[in-house]
Write a protein that holds these residues in place. Structure first.
Motif, PDB file in Angstrom:
ATOM      1  N   UNK A 108       0.504  -1.334   0.111  1.00 45.31           N
ATOM      2  CA  UNK A 108       0.062  -0.094  -0.042  1.00 45.31           C
ATOM      3  C   UNK A 108       0.900   1.328   0.156  1.00 45.31           C
ATOM      4  N   UNK A 109       2.067   1.252   0.394  1.00 49.07           N
ATOM      5  CA  UNK A 109       3.000   2.248   0.581  1.00 49.07           C
ATOM      6  C   UNK A 109       3.592   2.826  -0.825  1.00 49.07           C
ATOM      7  N   UNK A 110       3.128   1.946  -1.744  1.00 49.19           N
ATOM      8  CA  UNK A 110       3.990   2.078  -3.080  1.00 49.19           C
ATOM      9  C   UNK A 110       3.550   3.283  -3.798  1.00 49.19           C
ATOM     10  N   UNK A 111       2.043   3.641  -3.648  1.00 44.18           N
ATOM     11  CA  UNK A 111       1.707   5.004  -4.188  1.00 44.18           C
ATOM     12  C   UNK A 111       1.722   6.136  -3.399  1.00 44.18           C
ATOM     13  N   UNK A 112       2.310   5.937  -2.112  1.00 46.85           N
ATOM     14  CA  UNK A 112       2.253   6.886  -0.952  1.00 46.85           C
ATOM     15  C   UNK A 112       3.867   7.521  -0.988  1.00 46.85           C
ATOM     16  N   UNK A 113       4.594   8.009  -1.858  1.00 52.27           N
ATOM     17  CA  UNK A 113       5.796   8.510  -1.542  1.00 52.27           C
ATOM     18  C   UNK A 113       6.233   9.039  -0.226  1.00 52.27           C
ATOM     19  N   UNK A 114       5.342  10.280   0.182  1.00 51.43           N
ATOM     20  CA  UNK A 114       5.906  10.922   1.393  1.00 51.43           C
ATOM     21  C   UNK A 114       5.594   9.879   2.620  1.00 51.43           C
ATOM     22  N   UNK A 115       4.700   9.201   2.623  1.00 52.02           N
ATOM     23  CA  UNK A 115       4.567   8.137   3.822  1.00 52.02           C
ATOM     24  C   UNK A 115       5.571   7.216   3.759  1.00 52.02           C
ATOM     25  N   UNK A 116       5.934   6.681   2.496  1.00 51.54           N
ATOM     26  CA  UNK A 116       7.151   5.865   2.408  1.00 51.54           C
ATOM     27  C   UNK A 116       8.270   6.394   2.975  1.00 51.54           C
ATOM     28  N   UNK A 117       8.629   7.523   2.615  1.00 53.79           N
ATOM     29  CA  UNK A 117       9.805   8.213   3.083  1.00 53.79           C
ATOM     30  C   UNK A 117       9.777   8.539   4.657  1.00 53.79           C
ATOM     31  N   UNK A 118       8.650   8.818   4.943  1.00 48.08           N
ATOM     32  CA  UNK A 118       8.639   8.977   6.600  1.00 48.08           C
ATOM     33  C   UNK A 118       8.930   7.524   7.248  1.00 48.08           C
ATOM     34  N   UNK A 119       8.483   6.458   6.729  1.00 48.10           N
ATOM     35  CA  UNK A 119       8.499   5.198   7.192  1.00 48.10           C
ATOM     36  C   UNK A 119      10.125   4.494   7.224  1.00 48.10           C
ATOM     37  N   UNK A 120      10.632   4.977   5.886  1.00 49.46           N
ATOM     38  CA  UNK A 120      12.099   4.716   5.808  1.00 49.46           C
ATOM     39  C   UNK A 120      13.149   5.453   6.523  1.00 49.46           C
ATOM     40  N   UNK A 121      12.877   6.624   7.003  1.00 48.01           N
ATOM     41  CA  UNK A 121      13.495   7.638   7.701  1.00 48.01           C
ATOM     42  C   UNK A 121      13.427   7.010   9.209  1.00 48.01           C
ATOM     43  N   UNK A 122      12.031   6.778   9.595  1.00 47.28           N
ATOM     44  CA  UNK A 122      11.700   5.994  10.969  1.00 47.28           C
ATOM     45  C   UNK A 122      12.376   4.862  11.308  1.00 47.28           C
ATOM     46  N   UNK A 123      12.456   3.847  10.292  1.00 49.67           N
ATOM     47  CA  UNK A 123      13.099   2.640  10.320  1.00 49.67           C
ATOM     48  C   UNK A 123      14.743   2.920  10.494  1.00 49.67           C
ATOM     49  N   UNK A 124      15.200   3.866   9.549  1.00 54.26           N
ATOM     50  CA  UNK A 124      16.651   4.180   9.754  1.00 54.26           C
ATOM     51  C   UNK A 124      16.898   4.496  11.641  1.00 54.26           C
ATOM     52  N   UNK A 125      16.152   5.564  12.032  1.00 56.74           N
ATOM     53  CA  UNK A 125      16.132   5.725  13.274  1.00 56.74           C
ATOM     54  C   UNK A 125      16.268   4.880  14.308  1.00 56.74           C
ATOM     55  N   UNK A 126      15.085   3.732  14.098  1.00 60.94           N
ATOM     56  CA  UNK A 126      14.912   2.894  14.940  1.00 60.94           C
ATOM     57  C   UNK A 126      16.040   1.722  14.798  1.00 60.94           C
ATOM     58  N   UNK A 127      16.498   1.448  13.459  1.00 59.07           N
ATOM     59  CA  UNK A 127      17.553   0.526  13.495  1.00 59.07           C
ATOM     60  C   UNK A 127      19.127   1.219  14.215  1.00 59.07           C
ATOM     61  N   UNK A 128      19.278   2.359  14.142  1.00 60.19           N
ATOM     62  CA  UNK A 128      20.373   3.270  14.711  1.00 60.19           C
ATOM     63  C   UNK A 128      20.283   2.915  16.260  1.00 60.19           C
ATOM     64  N   UNK A 129      18.983   3.045  16.735  1.00 61.74           N
ATOM     65  CA  UNK A 129      18.629   3.066  18.236  1.00 61.74           C
ATOM     66  C   UNK A 129      18.900   1.643  18.623  1.00 61.74           C
TER      67      UNK A 129
END
Length: 430
Positions: free
Chosen positions: A107-128
């Motif tokens: 479902x995120x495929x057509x939602x570029x902004x929400x996908x970017x928010x999710x990728x950024x959140x995943x990066x921060x969680x992975x760092x944490x």
């Protein structure tokens, strides 16, 4: 297939599901040829036309634009909120899993902004979670894939996180390069709170790299910029950076003045988790410049430990505070108490960045040596040295090898001690 093609395809699919011809869908507001061009991706419908078509097709506008229904959009936004809440509350593994599940959803495929928010959140969680190498991969992916789509604020936030991750992994060249690309280009952007955060990362990288002259110059620049901005965040960052530089350059009183200024501002305007982190780092600075007052700084750290336990602090924050308390107990000649706290540190080691594992192993070796457990101390020092050998020859490694050398000397291992002293000298170019 472009976004325009996908919109046309969705209109065509829903029209057929409704049993309508192009002429029936178009009448009376549009021409059937115009609808045909939209469906084939040769025309981009205006927002008003899209709204009209959604109404005539009895479907949501969200679905025509993004390929998800209003209900699906609500579910995605709710899932993203839960993931962010988990991250804010320090439930970093839970946050990482939630972000990863979201990214796996088509479902995120057509939602570029929400996908970017999710990728950024995943990066921060992975760092944490301490997986810095993977966090770097994710952050670089964001920069490469979404450089045009990213807002200036997000672009800076990604650079802040990336520089921090490189610094934690002791890749100082990249830790410096990332913020310098933005802050020291031909055209210097006007200072903002976001750029001050990036400047704080660059300053820390200069200090870690041992480039103290450049660090002192840049610190003065940040202090001047913070006074002009006059925002609490900018002033806190600038004074804290100045305190770190003053410690490293041997200006103890100056370090305390700047640290106390930063702490005062953060106490008035900052959130509790950041305040606890700052207090922990403040106590560490004072331990370095005023070790004779270790008992007082121990009381500060115990309060911080309690605040971190009650806040959404990550395991890394808690581990750093615990290690500072171990160092205090060693300064106060209380090795038994230090060893008790080291057990808590050792329980947190799995999944931590290698640099923290190296630091913890050396500290444990120092604690065991203070207890007179020479064989056990030797094993921990060896484990710490194995991590150090994988690191570049930078300032942290020099300090770590020096610590190892002194402890090895204390437990009567002269050959290994001499080797560690040589490694320390090599790290500073001697």
């Amino acid at each position: 297939m472009t976004g325009q093609d996908l919109v046309g395809q969705r209109i065509k699919t829903v029209r057929r599901q409704r049993g309508l011809s192009q002429a029936q869908l178009a009448h009376p507001e549009l021409s059937d040829s115009y609808v045909s061009l939209i469906e084939s991706g040769k025309r981009t419908p205006t927002p008003a036309v899209l709204e009209l078509l959604a109404e005539k097709l009895d479907c949501s506008l969200t679905y025509l634009i993004n390929g998800v229904t209003a209900e699906q959009m609500q579910e995605i936004e709710l899932a993203l909120s839960y993931a962010q809440l988990a991250l804010d509350n320090g439930e970093v593994v839970e946050a990482r899993n939630r972000y990863a599940e979201l990214l796996a959803d088509s479902g995120l495929a057509g939602l570029p902004q929400l996908r970017q928010d999710t990728e950024y959140g995943l990066a921060l969680a992975t760092e944490a979670c301490g997986d810095l190498e993977q966090a770097i991969v994710l952050l670089n992916g964001l920069r490469e894939n979404d450089a045009v789509a990213m807002s200036p604020e997000r672009h800076i936030a990604v650079a802040v996180a990336l520089s921090r991750c490189y610094r934690e992994t002791k890749d100082m060249a990249q830790a410096v390069r990332v913020p310098e690309q933005i802050l020291t280009g031909a055209v210097r952007p006007a200072w903002t709170d976001g750029l001050m955060r990036l400047g704080g990362q660059l300053l820390a990288a200069y200090v870690n790299r041992g480039d103290l002259l450049r660090a002192r110059q840049f610190s003065a620049e940040m202090l001047a910029a913070a006074e002009l901005l006059a925002s609490p965040q900018a002033l806190t960052l600038a004074h804290w950076g100045a305190a770190l530089v003053a410690v490293e350059t041997g200006h103890a009183d100056e370090a305390v003045t700047h640290a106390e200024r930063a702490l005062a501002i953060q106490s008035e305007y900052g959130d509790l988790r950041r305040l606890a982190r700052l207090r922990s780092d403040y106590a560490q600075i004072l331990l370095n410049v005023r070790p004779m007052e270790a008992e007082a700084w121990r009381d500060v750290l115990l309060k911080v430990e309690s605040e971190l336990a009650e806040s959404s602090a990550s395991a890394i924050d808690k581990m750093r505070c615990a290690m500072s308390l171990v160092r205090v107990d060693l300064l106060l000649a209380r090795p038994e108490r230090a060893e008790e706290r080291m057990r808590f540190v050792c329980d947190l080691l799995d999944g931590m960045p290698k640099v923290m594992q190296a630091d913890a192993r050396l500290l444990h070796g120092e604690t065991l040596a203070a207890l007179g457990l020479r064989a056990e101390a030797s094993r921990e020092l060896l484990a710490g040295a194995e991590y150090l050998e994988q690191m570049p020859e930078i300032r942290f490694a020099a300090h770590a090898w020096l610590t190892a050398a002194r402890v090895l000397e204390r437990i009567d291992e002269p050959d290994r001690s001499v080797d560690a002293y040589k490694r320390a000298l090599a790290c500073v170019g001697l």
